[in-house]
Design an enzyme around this catalytic site. Structure first.
Site, PDB file in Angstrom:
ATOM      1  N   HIS A 116      -4.117 -16.591  -6.052  1.00 33.63           N
ATOM      2  CA  HIS A 116      -4.822 -16.610  -5.797  1.00 33.63           C
ATOM      3  C   HIS A 116      -5.641 -17.267  -5.020  1.00 33.63           C
ATOM      4  CE1 HIS A 116      -5.952 -15.503  -9.086  1.00 33.63           C
ATOM      5  NE2 HIS A 116      -7.029 -15.752  -8.680  1.00 33.63           N
ATOM      6  N   ASP A 117      -6.758 -18.246  -5.547  1.00 33.49           N
ATOM      7  CA  ASP A 117      -7.525 -19.213  -5.207  1.00 33.49           C
ATOM      8  C   ASP A 117      -7.119 -20.758  -4.391  1.00 33.49           C
ATOM      9  OD1 ASP A 117      -9.370 -17.366  -6.441  1.00 33.49           O
ATOM     10  OD2 ASP A 117      -8.594 -18.736  -9.093  1.00 33.49           O
TER      11      ASP A 117
ATOM     12  N   ASP B  64      -4.451   3.647   2.956  1.00 39.01           N
ATOM     13  CA  ASP B  64      -6.199   3.012   2.911  1.00 39.01           C
ATOM     14  C   ASP B  64      -5.761   1.560   3.056  1.00 39.01           C
ATOM     15  OD1 ASP B  64      -5.405   2.353   0.534  1.00 39.01           O
ATOM     16  OD2 ASP B  64      -6.157   2.840  -0.892  1.00 39.01           O
TER      17      ASP B  64
ATOM     18  N   ASP C 134      -1.929  -1.212  -3.761  1.00 35.53           N
ATOM     19  CA  ASP C 134      -2.068  -0.380  -4.904  1.00 35.53           C
ATOM     20  C   ASP C 134      -1.163  -0.209  -5.905  1.00 35.53           C
ATOM     21  OD1 ASP C 134      -0.001   1.289  -3.727  1.00 35.53           O
ATOM     22  OD2 ASP C 134      -1.346   2.652  -3.119  1.00 35.53           O
TER      23      ASP C 134
ATOM     24  N   ASP D  66      -4.598  -9.158 -16.332  1.00 35.78           N
ATOM     25  CA  ASP D  66      -5.647 -10.570 -15.892  1.00 35.78           C
ATOM     26  C   ASP D  66      -6.798 -10.018 -17.057  1.00 35.78           C
ATOM     27  OD1 ASP D  66      -7.027 -12.586 -14.871  1.00 35.78           O
ATOM     28  OD2 ASP D  66      -5.793 -12.445 -12.953  1.00 35.78           O
TER      29      ASP D  66
ATOM     30  N   ASN E 132      -0.539   4.563  -0.290  1.00 40.37           N
ATOM     31  CA  ASN E 132      -1.218   5.505   0.232  1.00 40.37           C
ATOM     32  C   ASN E 132      -2.106   5.190   1.325  1.00 40.37           C
ATOM     33  OD1 ASN E 132      -3.221   4.473  -0.246  1.00 40.37           O
ATOM     34  ND2 ASN E 132      -4.624   6.025  -1.904  1.00 40.37           N
TER      35      ASN E 132
ATOM     36  N   GLU F 154      -5.286 -20.113 -18.026  1.00 41.20           N
ATOM     37  CA  GLU F 154      -6.267 -20.330 -16.438  1.00 41.20           C
ATOM     38  C   GLU F 154      -7.217 -21.461 -16.988  1.00 41.20           C
ATOM     39  OE1 GLU F 154      -8.774 -20.399 -12.719  1.00 41.20           O
ATOM     40  OE2 GLU F 154      -9.129 -19.465 -14.260  1.00 41.20           O
TER      41      GLU F 154
ATOM     42  N   ASP G  99      -8.312 -15.177 -17.889  1.00 37.48           N
ATOM     43  CA  ASP G  99      -8.991 -16.001 -16.675  1.00 37.48           C
ATOM     44  C   ASP G  99     -10.569 -17.006 -17.016  1.00 37.48           C
ATOM     45  OD1 ASP G  99     -10.002 -15.381 -13.863  1.00 37.48           O
ATOM     46  OD2 ASP G  99     -12.255 -15.071 -14.353  1.00 37.48           O
TER      47      ASP G  99
ATOM     48  N   ASP H  95       0.714  -1.748   0.226  1.00 36.84           N
ATOM     49  CA  ASP H  95      -0.111  -0.178  -0.211  1.00 36.84           C
ATOM     50  C   ASP H  95       1.173   1.333  -0.102  1.00 36.84           C
ATOM     51  OD1 ASP H  95      -1.977   1.540   0.738  1.00 36.84           O
ATOM     52  OD2 ASP H  95      -1.836   1.711   2.765  1.00 36.84           O
TER      53      ASP H  95
HETATM   54  C1  GLC Z   1     -11.013 -17.402 -11.822  1.00 37.84           C
HETATM   55  C2  GLC Z   1     -10.150 -16.636 -10.992  1.00 37.84           C
HETATM   56  C3  GLC Z   1     -10.504 -16.509  -9.869  1.00 37.84           C
HETATM   57  C4  GLC Z   1     -12.358 -16.325  -9.726  1.00 37.84           C
HETATM   58  C5  GLC Z   1     -12.654 -16.893 -11.076  1.00 37.84           C
HETATM   59  C6  GLC Z   1     -14.029 -16.024 -11.331  1.00 37.84           C
HETATM   60  O1  GLC Z   1     -10.931 -18.407 -11.003  1.00 37.84           O
HETATM   61  O2  GLC Z   1      -8.970 -16.880 -10.328  1.00 37.84           O
HETATM   62  O3  GLC Z   1     -10.090 -15.619  -8.381  1.00 37.84           O
HETATM   63  O4  GLC Z   1     -13.420 -15.789  -8.518  1.00 37.84           O
HETATM   64  O5  GLC Z   1     -12.295 -17.096 -11.855  1.00 37.84           O
HETATM   65  O6  GLC Z   1     -13.746 -14.787 -12.636  1.00 37.84           O
END
Ligand code: GLC
Length: 540
Positions: free
Chosen positions: A325-326, A30, A34, A103, A28, A263, A205, A26
């Site tokens: 992140h999943d 908040d 960012d 992304d 700033n 992905e 994605d 971060d």
């Molecule tokens: C992909 C992303 C995930 C998101 C999903 C729907 O799997 O990695 O984080 O929730 O798509 O967009």
């Protein structure tokens, strides 16, 4: 006259580092990371040695799915900064030899996107067919019994126009209709926008879900609870191939080896092969989820996954990784609570010494764990958080230094900083030459500078021991690197069959070892529990 061999595009053996911008840095106060925060940390990334960064969505979004519900594809959300910040980030990254990837959420937009607002305004709206609509079933209910990946029906009734719209994820994420030429062109324009603004390519994605079977069959399994995910009617329909080839053409029309990283959930190596395209004309870098989803540290399973990626992808670069992140972080997934650091050396050595491209997830280089359930706190975003909840553990703020906010922010972090930050942080890791961080940095350096690791062939080996993964990488000049990974908590002795190198490459034959001072034995190596060796050899 000798013609120079065409140089390989940069991405064939790159390391792409995934950043979840909300949690990286971060700038700033908040409490939300960012783009300027990422820019501030570029020197860190350069020193670590990554080639590119992929930023998860930073576009305007109501955040029903934290940015994966996009309400404007060609702008930066205020909480992440401005377009000027983006331009500066790419400029500064370029100066440091780091590429930046965006992304691209192709399958769905937010229900707050102006396209969807127009589409739902009337059945005759020109954008109506940019989304997937269907009349109710004869009983007035949803057209099919399909379930969405995030739970509940895939259909949402839109009262004013008397039809249902389709969403394979949340109802706030209506599926875009890739069969519509207007929509395809609009998404191509989105790609062009970011390519013109310095993006080196895209992480795509959820690509399997672009098309649906428009015979709308019922799902016979739906009551068994086995209905969520890849289904013949909701994923990998033949039209997906042509749509991805179309996008690839757009990306290839820009100079500079721009790239598509996919992905693409898959259920077999044959599926993965298809994603590259029959002529290699679809996704350059489809992620290998078969490797990523291996559940435990098991040498036979890993050997099988690696061998098939090497033998059954027609030589295309595999894309190896573990966390994102999943998905829970590999530290927490594979760690046994006692040997996590050693195990992290095994998983990193394996991912980073194989052919192809590797992905890293921010923080894995310092051994960042997931947040423990008791560390989570409820954030007042109300109903919007239901799905993201269980993915919070792997999305916690990057741990830069010791202390309550770990150098992530000067304010109140949007997600709690892990308690582990007191010990597990960049400052500590950089100060300790023996740390996992320095292990990663050396691996990344070696991966670039050692010709066998960079360009060499993969040589599968039989270690004669089902606890140990063994393979070699060998360049055309007959030099190579032997990689040995002991996935057990016992010492292991090996007799590698069918491997007859001429000898070790002195000096410094042991390129990396989890045991300082280990001998460079090629024929009958002994590995300590969870031991790793990278040994340089010649000939054979
Ligand atoms: C992909 C992303 C995930 C998101 C999903 C729907 O799997 O990695 O984080 O929730 O798509 O967009």
């Amino acid at each position: 006259m000798k013609t120079a061999a065409k140089a390989q595009p940069w991405w064939t053996h790159a390391v792409i580092y995934e950043i979840y911008p909300r949690s990286f840095q971060d700038s700033n106060g908040d409490g939300i990371g960012d783009l300027n925060g990422v820019t501030q940390r570029l020197d860190y990334l350069k020193e670590l040695g990554v080639d590119a960064i992929w930023l998860t969505p930073f576009f305007p979004s109501p955040n029903a799915d934290f940015g994966y519900d996009v309400s404007d594809y060609t702008a930066v959300a205020r909480e992440y900064g401005t377009m000027a910040d983006w331009d500066r980030l790419t400029r500064e990254a370029r100066k440091r030899g780091i590429r930046v990837m965006v992304d691209l959420v192709l399958n769905h937009s937010s229900d707050q996107h102006p396209w969807f607002k127009e589409a739902r305004s009337s059945r005759n709206n020109p954008k109506r067919d940019w989304y997937v609509w269907h009349d109710p079933a004869p009983n007035g209910g949803p057209p099919t019994n399909w379930e969405s990946i995030f739970g509940g029906s895939t259909w949402e009734y839109d009262k004013p126009t008397g039809q249902y719209y389709y969403h394979v994820f949340l109802k706030e994420q209506p599926d875009l209709n890739w069969a519509s030429p207007g929509l395809q062109k609009a998404m191509h324009d989105v790609a062009r926008f970011w390519l013109r603004h310095g993006a080196s390519g895209f992480r795509l994605d959820a690509t399997p879900y672009l098309f649906e079977d428009t015979n709308w069959p019922q799902d016979p399994d739906v009551k068994s609870g086995a209905s969520v995910g890849l289904k013949p009617y909701n994923s990998n329909l033949p039209a997906t191939r042509a749509a991805l080839r179309g996008l690839r053409k757009v990306v290839d029309s820009f100079h500079g080896d721009r790239v598509l990283l996919g992905e693409n959930a898959i259920s077999s190596i044959a599926d993965l092969r298809r994603v590259y395209g029959a002529k290699g004309d679809e996704i350059n870098l489809p992620m290998d989820f078969l490797y990523k989803d291996v559940a435990s540290l098991n040498a036979s399973t890993f050997k099988a996954r690696i061998d098939e990626a090497e033998l059954k992808l027609d030589g295309f670069p595999p894309v190896f990784h573990f966390s994102n992140h999943d998905t829970p972080r590999q530290w927490s997934r594979f760690g046994d609570g006692l040997h996590n650091d050693q195990i992290a050396r095994i998983t990193s050595a394996m991912t980073l010494t194989l052919r192809g491209t590797a992905l890293m997830y921010y923080g894995e280089e310092i051994g960042m764990p997931d947040l423990a359930p008791e560390e989570l706190r409820d954030i007042p975003l109300g109903a919007k958080r239901k799905v993201a909840d269980n993915r919070d553990p792997e999305r916690s703020p990057m741990q830069w230094s010791a202390g309550k906010v770990a150098g992530f922010t000067s304010g109140d972090p949007w997600l709690p900083v892990g308690r582990s930050a007191a010990k597990v942080n960049v400052a500590n890791a950089q100060a300790d030459q023996g740390s996992l961080y320095h292990w990663y940095a050396r691996l990344l350096q070696l991966r670039k500078t050692n010709a066998a690791l960079r360009d060499g062939a993969y040589v599968p080996l039989e270690s004669g021991n089902d606890q140990v993964v063994a393979y070699a990488r060998r360049d055309t000049g007959g030099k190579g690197v032997l990689v040995l990974l002991n996935m057990s908590n016992q010492a292991q002795t090996l007799a590698i069959e069918g491997f007859k190198p001429g000898g070790v490459l002195a000096p410094g034959a042991v390129l990396m070892s989890s045991l300082p001072g280990a001998a460079a034995d090629l024929r009958h190596p002994v590995l300590e529990p969870f031991g790793v060796r990278l040994v340089a050899f010649k000939g054979g």
